[in-house]
Design an enzyme around this catalytic site. Structure first.
Site, PDB file in Angstrom:
ATOM      1  N   THR A  90      -2.003 -12.276   7.973  1.00  0.00           N
ATOM      2  CA  THR A  90      -2.239 -11.025   8.695  1.00  0.00           C
ATOM      3  C   THR A  90      -3.142 -11.299   9.892  1.00  0.00           C
ATOM      4  O   THR A  90      -4.221 -11.865   9.747  1.00  0.00           O
ATOM      5  CB  THR A  90      -2.868  -9.995   7.731  1.00  0.00           C
ATOM      6  OG1 THR A  90      -1.871  -9.611   6.793  1.00  0.00           O
ATOM      7  CG2 THR A  90      -3.356  -8.762   8.479  1.00  0.00           C
ATOM      8  N   HIS A 136       6.718  -9.114  -1.046  1.00  0.00           N
ATOM      9  CA  HIS A 136       5.273  -9.241  -1.292  1.00  0.00           C
ATOM     10  C   HIS A 136       4.911  -8.389  -2.503  1.00  0.00           C
ATOM     11  O   HIS A 136       4.799  -7.172  -2.410  1.00  0.00           O
ATOM     12  CB  HIS A 136       4.512  -8.772  -0.055  1.00  0.00           C
ATOM     13  CG  HIS A 136       3.036  -9.096  -0.063  1.00  0.00           C
ATOM     14  ND1 HIS A 136       2.388  -9.607  -1.164  1.00  0.00           N
ATOM     15  CD2 HIS A 136       2.091  -8.989   0.913  1.00  0.00           C
ATOM     16  CE1 HIS A 136       1.097  -9.795  -0.862  1.00  0.00           C
ATOM     17  NE2 HIS A 136       0.904  -9.428   0.394  1.00  0.00           N
ATOM     18  N   ASN A 160      -1.451  -9.467  -4.443  1.00  0.00           N
ATOM     19  CA  ASN A 160      -2.689  -9.049  -3.761  1.00  0.00           C
ATOM     20  C   ASN A 160      -3.011  -7.555  -3.802  1.00  0.00           C
ATOM     21  O   ASN A 160      -3.666  -7.024  -2.906  1.00  0.00           O
ATOM     22  CB  ASN A 160      -2.676  -9.547  -2.302  1.00  0.00           C
ATOM     23  CG  ASN A 160      -2.680 -11.069  -2.240  1.00  0.00           C
ATOM     24  OD1 ASN A 160      -2.893 -11.729  -3.253  1.00  0.00           O
ATOM     25  ND2 ASN A 160      -2.460 -11.634  -1.070  1.00  0.00           N
ATOM     26  N   TYR A 196      -1.122  -4.826  -3.562  1.00  0.00           N
ATOM     27  CA  TYR A 196      -0.362  -3.853  -2.770  1.00  0.00           C
ATOM     28  C   TYR A 196       0.633  -3.105  -3.676  1.00  0.00           C
ATOM     29  O   TYR A 196       0.582  -3.241  -4.894  1.00  0.00           O
ATOM     30  CB  TYR A 196       0.285  -4.548  -1.566  1.00  0.00           C
ATOM     31  CG  TYR A 196      -0.792  -5.118  -0.656  1.00  0.00           C
ATOM     32  CD1 TYR A 196      -1.659  -4.259   0.028  1.00  0.00           C
ATOM     33  CD2 TYR A 196      -1.007  -6.485  -0.544  1.00  0.00           C
ATOM     34  CE1 TYR A 196      -2.692  -4.752   0.815  1.00  0.00           C
ATOM     35  CE2 TYR A 196      -2.042  -6.992   0.246  1.00  0.00           C
ATOM     36  CZ  TYR A 196      -2.881  -6.118   0.926  1.00  0.00           C
ATOM     37  OH  TYR A 196      -3.903  -6.604   1.700  1.00  0.00           O
ATOM     38  N   ASN A 202      -8.140  -6.600  -4.071  1.00  0.00           N
ATOM     39  CA  ASN A 202      -7.902  -5.170  -3.901  1.00  0.00           C
ATOM     40  C   ASN A 202      -8.024  -4.355  -5.188  1.00  0.00           C
ATOM     41  O   ASN A 202      -7.188  -3.504  -5.480  1.00  0.00           O
ATOM     42  CB  ASN A 202      -6.543  -4.940  -3.222  1.00  0.00           C
ATOM     43  CG  ASN A 202      -6.614  -5.230  -1.735  1.00  0.00           C
ATOM     44  OD1 ASN A 202      -7.630  -4.958  -1.096  1.00  0.00           O
ATOM     45  ND2 ASN A 202      -5.550  -5.795  -1.180  1.00  0.00           N
TER      46      ASN A 202
HETATM   47  C1  8OZ Z   1      -5.884 -10.180   4.796  1.00  0.00           C
HETATM   48  C2  8OZ Z   1      -6.128  -9.012   5.493  1.00  0.00           C
HETATM   49  C3  8OZ Z   1      -5.242  -7.967   5.420  1.00  0.00           C
HETATM   50  C4  8OZ Z   1      -4.099  -8.094   4.648  1.00  0.00           C
HETATM   51  C5  8OZ Z   1      -2.631 -10.024   1.781  1.00  0.00           C
HETATM   52  C6  8OZ Z   1      -1.448  -8.959   3.570  1.00  0.00           C
HETATM   53  O1  8OZ Z   1      -3.715 -10.244   1.233  1.00  0.00           O
HETATM   54  C7  8OZ Z   1      -2.615  -9.394   3.123  1.00  0.00           C
HETATM   55  C8  8OZ Z   1      -3.838  -9.271   3.939  1.00  0.00           C
HETATM   56  C9  8OZ Z   1      -4.750 -10.302   4.025  1.00  0.00           C
HETATM   57  O2  8OZ Z   1      -1.565 -10.298   1.233  1.00  0.00           O
END
Ligand code: 8OZ
Length: 361
Positions: A28, A177, A180, A182, A237
Protein backbone atom coordinates in the site's frame (compact mmCIF):
# COMPACT_ATOMS: atom_id res chain seq x y z
CA UNK A 1 28.67 -14.53 -8.23
CA UNK A 2 25.47 -16.33 -7.41
CA UNK A 3 25.19 -16.96 -3.70
CA UNK A 4 21.50 -17.72 -3.39
CA UNK A 5 20.73 -20.00 -6.38
CA UNK A 6 17.48 -21.40 -4.98
CA UNK A 7 15.86 -18.00 -5.46
CA UNK A 8 16.69 -18.05 -9.16
CA UNK A 9 15.31 -21.39 -10.28
CA UNK A 10 12.31 -20.63 -12.54
CA UNK A 11 9.11 -22.26 -11.35
CA UNK A 12 5.62 -22.95 -12.64
CA UNK A 13 2.87 -21.26 -10.65
CA UNK A 14 -0.66 -21.94 -11.85
CA UNK A 15 -0.90 -20.89 -15.50
CA UNK A 16 2.46 -19.10 -15.70
CA UNK A 17 6.15 -19.71 -15.19
CA UNK A 18 7.94 -17.34 -12.83
CA UNK A 19 11.46 -16.40 -13.91
CA UNK A 20 12.64 -16.30 -10.29
CA UNK A 21 11.30 -16.76 -6.75
CA UNK A 22 11.93 -13.17 -5.63
CA UNK A 23 8.39 -11.80 -5.75
CA UNK A 24 7.13 -8.32 -4.99
CA UNK A 25 4.62 -8.33 -2.13
CA UNK A 26 1.50 -6.17 -2.27
CA UNK A 27 2.45 -2.75 -0.90
CA UNK A 28 0.00 0.00 0.00
CA UNK A 29 1.52 3.33 -1.11
CA UNK A 30 -1.47 5.75 -1.04
CA UNK A 31 -0.52 7.56 -4.22
CA UNK A 32 -3.65 7.14 -6.39
CA UNK A 33 -6.14 9.88 -7.28
CA UNK A 34 -9.00 10.36 -4.85
CA UNK A 35 -11.36 8.45 -7.17
CA UNK A 36 -9.09 5.40 -7.08
CA UNK A 37 -7.48 5.88 -10.50
CA UNK A 38 -3.75 5.11 -10.33
CA UNK A 39 -1.53 8.07 -11.19
CA UNK A 40 0.84 7.88 -14.15
CA UNK A 41 3.86 7.71 -11.83
CA UNK A 42 2.70 4.18 -10.89
CA UNK A 43 3.60 3.06 -14.44
CA UNK A 44 7.28 3.76 -13.82
CA UNK A 45 7.16 2.43 -10.24
CA UNK A 46 5.84 -0.97 -11.29
CA UNK A 47 7.93 -1.18 -14.46
CA UNK A 48 11.08 -0.51 -12.44
CA UNK A 49 10.25 -3.63 -10.41
CA UNK A 50 9.41 -5.95 -13.34
CA UNK A 51 12.46 -8.13 -12.67
CA UNK A 52 10.47 -9.67 -9.79
CA UNK A 53 9.35 -13.22 -10.57
CA UNK A 54 5.85 -11.83 -9.99
CA UNK A 55 4.50 -8.47 -8.90
CA UNK A 56 1.41 -8.51 -6.75
CA UNK A 57 -0.23 -5.11 -6.99
CA UNK A 58 -0.86 -2.98 -3.95
CA UNK A 59 -4.21 -3.78 -2.34
CA UNK A 60 -6.88 -2.46 -4.73
CA UNK A 61 -10.47 -1.91 -3.66
CA UNK A 62 -13.21 -3.79 -5.51
CA UNK A 63 -15.80 -1.08 -4.86
CA UNK A 64 -16.18 2.37 -3.34
CA UNK A 65 -17.36 0.65 -0.12
CA UNK A 66 -14.17 -1.41 -0.09
CA UNK A 67 -11.95 1.61 0.49
CA UNK A 68 -10.42 2.25 3.89
CA UNK A 69 -7.47 4.57 3.48
CA UNK A 70 -6.74 7.80 1.66
CA UNK A 71 -5.69 7.54 -2.00
CA UNK A 72 -5.63 3.78 -2.46
CA UNK A 73 -6.41 2.54 -5.98
CA UNK A 74 -9.54 0.82 -7.19
CA UNK A 75 -10.38 -1.68 -9.93
CA UNK A 76 -14.11 -1.25 -10.46
CA UNK A 77 -14.65 1.24 -13.31
CA UNK A 78 -13.34 2.03 -16.77
CA UNK A 79 -11.08 4.87 -15.57
CA UNK A 80 -9.36 2.40 -13.26
CA UNK A 81 -9.05 -0.13 -16.09
CA UNK A 82 -7.44 2.40 -18.45
CA UNK A 83 -4.90 3.47 -15.87
CA UNK A 84 -4.05 -0.06 -14.76
CA UNK A 85 -3.75 -1.18 -18.41
CA UNK A 86 -0.86 1.25 -18.87
CA UNK A 87 0.79 -0.29 -15.82
CA UNK A 88 0.33 -3.93 -16.84
CA UNK A 89 1.54 -3.10 -20.38
CA UNK A 90 4.67 -1.47 -18.95
CA UNK A 91 5.36 -4.49 -16.73
CA UNK A 92 4.82 -6.91 -19.63
CA UNK A 93 7.04 -4.81 -21.92
CA UNK A 94 9.76 -5.29 -19.31
CA UNK A 95 9.18 -9.06 -19.29
CA UNK A 96 7.38 -9.03 -15.93
CA UNK A 97 4.17 -10.59 -14.60
CA UNK A 98 1.61 -8.84 -12.43
CA UNK A 99 -1.39 -10.01 -10.40
CA UNK A 100 -4.03 -7.64 -9.05
CA UNK A 101 -4.78 -7.88 -5.35
CA UNK A 102 -8.55 -7.64 -4.84
CA UNK A 103 -9.34 -5.87 -1.58
CA UNK A 104 -12.34 -4.96 0.53
CA UNK A 105 -11.41 -3.39 3.87
CA UNK A 106 -14.75 -4.00 5.60
CA UNK A 107 -14.72 -2.22 8.96
CA UNK A 108 -11.16 -0.87 8.62
CA UNK A 109 -12.48 2.38 7.19
CA UNK A 110 -13.87 5.75 8.04
CA UNK A 111 -17.12 7.44 7.00
CA UNK A 112 -15.14 10.29 5.38
CA UNK A 113 -13.67 7.81 2.87
CA UNK A 114 -16.97 6.19 1.87
CA UNK A 115 -19.75 7.27 -0.55
CA UNK A 116 -22.21 9.75 1.00
CA UNK A 117 -20.50 9.33 4.37
CA UNK A 118 -21.86 5.78 4.74
CA UNK A 119 -20.80 3.57 7.63
CA UNK A 120 -18.32 0.82 6.79
CA UNK A 121 -19.59 -2.76 6.55
CA UNK A 122 -18.40 -5.89 8.32
CA UNK A 123 -19.54 -9.35 9.40
CA UNK A 124 -20.78 -7.89 12.70
CA UNK A 125 -21.37 -4.39 14.02
CA UNK A 126 -18.18 -4.28 16.08
CA UNK A 127 -15.84 -1.35 15.75
CA UNK A 128 -12.17 -2.18 15.27
CA UNK A 129 -9.83 -0.81 17.92
CA UNK A 130 -7.44 0.55 15.37
CA UNK A 131 -6.86 3.58 13.21
CA UNK A 132 -6.91 4.32 9.54
CA UNK A 133 -5.46 7.15 7.51
CA UNK A 134 -7.86 9.82 6.20
CA UNK A 135 -7.61 13.36 4.85
CA UNK A 136 -7.23 14.43 8.49
CA UNK A 137 -4.38 12.06 9.27
CA UNK A 138 -4.75 9.02 11.53
CA UNK A 139 -8.29 8.58 12.84
CA UNK A 140 -10.13 5.84 14.70
CA UNK A 141 -12.02 3.54 12.36
CA UNK A 142 -15.79 4.17 12.21
CA UNK A 143 -18.42 1.89 13.68
CA UNK A 144 -19.51 -0.61 11.02
CA UNK A 145 -22.88 -2.10 10.16
CA UNK A 146 -23.24 -5.86 9.69
CA UNK A 147 -23.86 -6.87 6.07
CA UNK A 148 -27.28 -8.42 5.56
CA UNK A 149 -27.84 -11.12 2.94
CA UNK A 150 -28.54 -8.59 0.23
CA UNK A 151 -25.36 -6.70 1.16
CA UNK A 152 -23.38 -9.92 0.95
CA UNK A 153 -24.80 -10.63 -2.49
CA UNK A 154 -23.94 -7.12 -3.67
CA UNK A 155 -20.41 -7.47 -2.33
CA UNK A 156 -19.94 -10.78 -4.14
CA UNK A 157 -21.20 -9.09 -7.32
CA UNK A 158 -18.60 -6.37 -6.72
CA UNK A 159 -15.90 -9.06 -6.63
CA UNK A 160 -17.14 -10.36 -9.99
CA UNK A 161 -17.11 -6.86 -11.48
CA UNK A 162 -13.62 -6.17 -10.15
CA UNK A 163 -12.44 -9.53 -11.52
CA UNK A 164 -13.74 -8.58 -14.95
CA UNK A 165 -12.11 -5.15 -14.73
CA UNK A 166 -8.80 -6.73 -13.71
CA UNK A 167 -8.99 -8.98 -16.73
CA UNK A 168 -9.69 -6.03 -19.04
CA UNK A 169 -6.77 -4.21 -17.45
CA UNK A 170 -4.42 -6.96 -18.58
CA UNK A 171 -3.36 -8.51 -15.27
CA UNK A 172 -1.97 -12.06 -15.33
CA UNK A 173 -4.20 -13.10 -12.45
CA UNK A 174 -5.79 -11.93 -9.22
CA UNK A 175 -5.04 -12.42 -5.55
CA UNK A 176 -7.98 -12.52 -3.14
CA UNK A 177 -6.91 -10.56 -0.06
CA UNK A 178 -8.27 -12.60 2.84
CA UNK A 179 -5.59 -11.47 5.31
CA UNK A 180 -4.73 -8.74 7.78
CA UNK A 181 -8.12 -8.16 9.32
CA UNK A 182 -9.99 -6.89 6.26
CA UNK A 183 -13.52 -7.91 5.22
CA UNK A 184 -12.95 -11.58 4.40
CA UNK A 185 -10.84 -12.05 7.54
CA UNK A 186 -13.65 -10.33 9.50
CA UNK A 187 -15.91 -13.19 8.40
CA UNK A 188 -13.30 -15.86 9.08
CA UNK A 189 -12.21 -15.08 12.61
CA UNK A 190 -14.52 -15.53 15.59
CA UNK A 191 -13.15 -12.55 17.53
CA UNK A 192 -15.09 -10.37 15.08
CA UNK A 193 -17.69 -12.60 13.44
CA UNK A 194 -20.56 -12.92 15.93
CA UNK A 195 -23.24 -13.72 13.35
CA UNK A 196 -25.91 -16.26 14.08
CA UNK A 197 -26.93 -16.90 10.45
CA UNK A 198 -25.29 -19.21 7.89
CA UNK A 199 -22.24 -16.88 7.75
CA UNK A 200 -21.39 -17.18 11.46
CA UNK A 201 -20.75 -19.75 14.14
CA UNK A 202 -19.23 -22.95 12.76
CA UNK A 203 -16.04 -23.00 10.71
CA UNK A 204 -18.11 -24.03 7.69
CA UNK A 205 -20.28 -20.96 8.18
CA UNK A 206 -17.44 -18.51 8.83
CA UNK A 207 -15.55 -19.67 5.73
CA UNK A 208 -18.69 -19.43 3.58
CA UNK A 209 -18.12 -15.81 2.53
CA UNK A 210 -14.55 -16.54 1.43
CA UNK A 211 -15.68 -19.61 -0.50
CA UNK A 212 -18.43 -17.60 -2.20
CA UNK A 213 -15.96 -14.85 -3.11
CA UNK A 214 -13.46 -17.32 -4.59
CA UNK A 215 -16.20 -19.16 -6.46
CA UNK A 216 -17.44 -15.84 -7.86
CA UNK A 217 -13.93 -14.89 -8.98
CA UNK A 218 -13.66 -18.25 -10.77
CA UNK A 219 -16.53 -17.17 -12.99
CA UNK A 220 -13.99 -14.79 -14.58
CA UNK A 221 -10.53 -16.28 -13.87
CA UNK A 222 -9.36 -19.89 -13.96
CA UNK A 223 -8.39 -21.27 -10.54
CA UNK A 224 -4.82 -21.46 -11.88
CA UNK A 225 -4.93 -17.64 -12.18
CA UNK A 226 -6.20 -16.99 -8.67
CA UNK A 227 -4.13 -16.71 -5.51
CA UNK A 228 -5.29 -16.23 -1.94
CA UNK A 229 -3.58 -14.28 0.84
CA UNK A 230 -4.02 -15.30 4.47
CA UNK A 231 -2.61 -14.26 7.84
CA UNK A 232 -3.34 -17.15 10.21
CA UNK A 233 -1.51 -15.48 13.09
CA UNK A 234 -4.23 -12.85 12.99
CA UNK A 235 -2.31 -10.03 14.63
CA UNK A 236 -3.35 -7.18 12.38
CA UNK A 237 -6.29 -4.83 12.73
CA UNK A 238 -7.73 -6.07 16.03
CA UNK A 239 -8.36 -9.65 14.92
CA UNK A 240 -8.55 -12.76 17.07
CA UNK A 241 -9.47 -16.40 16.59
CA UNK A 242 -10.06 -19.03 19.26
CA UNK A 243 -9.10 -22.07 17.13
CA UNK A 244 -6.78 -20.96 14.32
CA UNK A 245 -5.59 -24.47 13.42
CA UNK A 246 -9.11 -25.66 12.71
CA UNK A 247 -10.23 -22.49 10.95
CA UNK A 248 -7.18 -21.95 8.75
CA UNK A 249 -6.72 -25.69 8.23
CA UNK A 250 -10.15 -25.62 6.64
CA UNK A 251 -9.17 -22.67 4.44
CA UNK A 252 -5.88 -24.30 3.35
CA UNK A 253 -7.88 -27.42 2.42
CA UNK A 254 -10.22 -25.25 0.39
CA UNK A 255 -7.26 -23.77 -1.54
CA UNK A 256 -6.09 -27.30 -2.35
CA UNK A 257 -9.57 -28.46 -3.31
CA UNK A 258 -9.99 -25.49 -5.68
CA UNK A 259 -6.48 -26.01 -7.06
CA UNK A 260 -5.70 -22.30 -6.78
CA UNK A 261 -2.50 -20.90 -8.28
CA UNK A 262 -1.03 -20.25 -4.85
CA UNK A 263 -1.47 -19.57 -1.18
CA UNK A 264 0.29 -16.42 0.05
CA UNK A 265 0.87 -16.52 3.78
CA UNK A 266 1.81 -13.59 6.00
CA UNK A 267 4.01 -15.51 8.45
CA UNK A 268 5.08 -12.56 10.53
CA UNK A 269 4.50 -8.83 10.75
CA UNK A 270 7.21 -6.19 10.87
CA UNK A 271 8.10 -5.56 14.50
CA UNK A 272 6.25 -8.67 15.78
CA UNK A 273 8.46 -11.62 16.68
CA UNK A 274 6.94 -15.06 16.06
CA UNK A 275 6.29 -16.78 19.40
CA UNK A 276 6.98 -20.55 19.67
CA UNK A 277 3.19 -21.10 19.47
CA UNK A 278 3.00 -18.99 16.32
CA UNK A 279 5.82 -20.97 14.80
CA UNK A 280 4.12 -24.28 15.63
CA UNK A 281 0.85 -23.05 14.12
CA UNK A 282 2.51 -21.94 10.89
CA UNK A 283 4.32 -25.26 10.65
CA UNK A 284 1.30 -27.44 11.27
CA UNK A 285 -0.75 -25.54 8.70
CA UNK A 286 2.11 -25.64 6.20
CA UNK A 287 2.34 -29.41 6.43
CA UNK A 288 -1.29 -29.70 5.35
CA UNK A 289 -0.82 -27.77 2.15
CA UNK A 290 0.43 -29.38 -1.05
CA UNK A 291 0.02 -26.52 -3.53
CA UNK A 292 2.25 -23.57 -4.45
CA UNK A 293 3.25 -21.80 -1.23
CA UNK A 294 4.34 -18.17 -1.22
CA UNK A 295 5.91 -17.11 2.08
CA UNK A 296 5.96 -13.53 3.32
CA UNK A 297 7.29 -11.64 6.30
CA UNK A 298 10.78 -10.65 7.30
CA UNK A 299 12.71 -12.83 4.84
CA UNK A 300 16.06 -11.79 3.41
CA UNK A 301 17.94 -13.49 0.56
CA UNK A 302 19.55 -16.11 2.84
CA UNK A 303 16.46 -17.12 4.81
CA UNK A 304 14.40 -16.97 1.61
CA UNK A 305 16.76 -19.30 -0.25
CA UNK A 306 16.84 -21.60 2.79
CA UNK A 307 13.04 -21.73 2.94
CA UNK A 308 12.99 -22.83 -0.69
CA UNK A 309 15.79 -25.37 -0.26
CA UNK A 310 13.99 -26.85 2.77
CA UNK A 311 10.75 -27.13 0.79
CA UNK A 312 9.04 -24.74 3.16
CA UNK A 313 8.21 -22.32 0.35
CA UNK A 314 8.05 -22.28 -3.44
CA UNK A 315 8.66 -18.54 -3.60
CA UNK A 316 9.14 -15.59 -1.25
CA UNK A 317 7.39 -12.25 -1.46
CA UNK A 318 9.44 -9.27 -0.35
CA UNK A 319 7.86 -5.99 0.73
CA UNK A 320 10.10 -3.34 2.26
CA UNK A 321 13.21 -4.48 0.37
CA UNK A 322 11.30 -4.02 -2.91
CA UNK A 323 10.22 -0.50 -1.97
CA UNK A 324 13.85 0.58 -1.70
CA UNK A 325 15.42 -1.67 -4.36
CA UNK A 326 13.73 -1.73 -7.75
CA UNK A 327 16.36 -4.24 -8.90
CA UNK A 328 16.08 -6.45 -5.81
CA UNK A 329 16.50 -9.83 -7.59
CA UNK A 330 19.75 -8.72 -9.23
CA UNK A 331 21.06 -7.38 -5.93
CA UNK A 332 20.26 -10.68 -4.22
CA UNK A 333 21.81 -12.64 -7.08
CA UNK A 334 25.05 -10.71 -6.96
CA UNK A 335 25.23 -10.14 -3.22
CA UNK A 336 25.16 -6.37 -3.73
CA UNK A 337 24.36 -3.93 -0.97
CA UNK A 338 20.77 -2.83 -0.52
CA UNK A 339 19.27 0.65 -0.38
CA UNK A 340 17.55 1.30 2.95
CA UNK A 341 13.78 1.96 2.80
CA UNK A 342 12.66 5.34 4.09
CA UNK A 343 9.58 4.82 6.25
CA UNK A 344 8.56 8.49 6.01
CA UNK A 345 7.72 8.08 2.31
CA UNK A 346 5.96 4.69 2.47
CA UNK A 347 2.44 6.11 2.50
CA UNK A 348 1.36 9.04 0.34
CA UNK A 349 3.35 11.71 -1.44
CA UNK A 350 4.89 11.90 -4.87
CA UNK A 351 7.86 10.39 -6.64
CA UNK A 352 10.17 10.85 -3.70
CA UNK A 353 10.60 7.48 -2.01
CA UNK A 354 8.58 5.93 -4.84
CA UNK A 355 10.38 5.98 -8.18
CA UNK A 356 13.69 7.58 -7.14
CA UNK A 357 15.44 4.70 -5.35
CA UNK A 358 18.58 4.08 -7.37
CA UNK A 359 19.35 0.96 -9.40
CA UNK A 360 22.80 -0.59 -9.07
CA UNK A 361 25.53 0.92 -11.24
C1 8OZ B 1 -0.38 -1.02 5.29
C2 8OZ B 1 -1.15 0.12 5.30
C3 8OZ B 1 -2.44 0.09 4.81
C4 8OZ B 1 -2.94 -1.10 4.31
C5 8OZ B 1 -2.49 -4.83 4.41
C6 8OZ B 1 -3.43 -3.53 2.64
O1 8OZ B 1 -2.03 -4.85 5.56
C7 8OZ B 1 -2.72 -3.52 3.75
C8 8OZ B 1 -2.17 -2.26 4.29
C9 8OZ B 1 -0.88 -2.20 4.80
O2 8OZ B 1 -2.78 -5.86 3.82
Amino acid sequence: MTNVPALFEPVKMGSITLKNRVLMAPLTRNRAHGDGTPKDMAIEYYQQRASAGLIISEATQISAMGKGYLDTPGIYNTDHVEAWKKITDAVHDADGKIYCQLWHVGRISHTSLLPAGKQPVSSSAIQAKTQTFTANGFEDTSEPVALDNEGIEETIADYVNASEMAKKAGFDGVEVHAANGYLIDQFLQDGVNKRTDEYGGSVTNRTRFLREVVDAVTSVWRPSEIGMRLSPLGQANDMSESAPIILFGNVYDFAVEKDLAYLHVVESFPGNEQSPEDEALMKELREKYKGFYMANGGYDERSGAEAIENNHADAISYGRPFIANPDLPERYRTGAELNEPDQDTFYGGGKEGYTDYPFMD
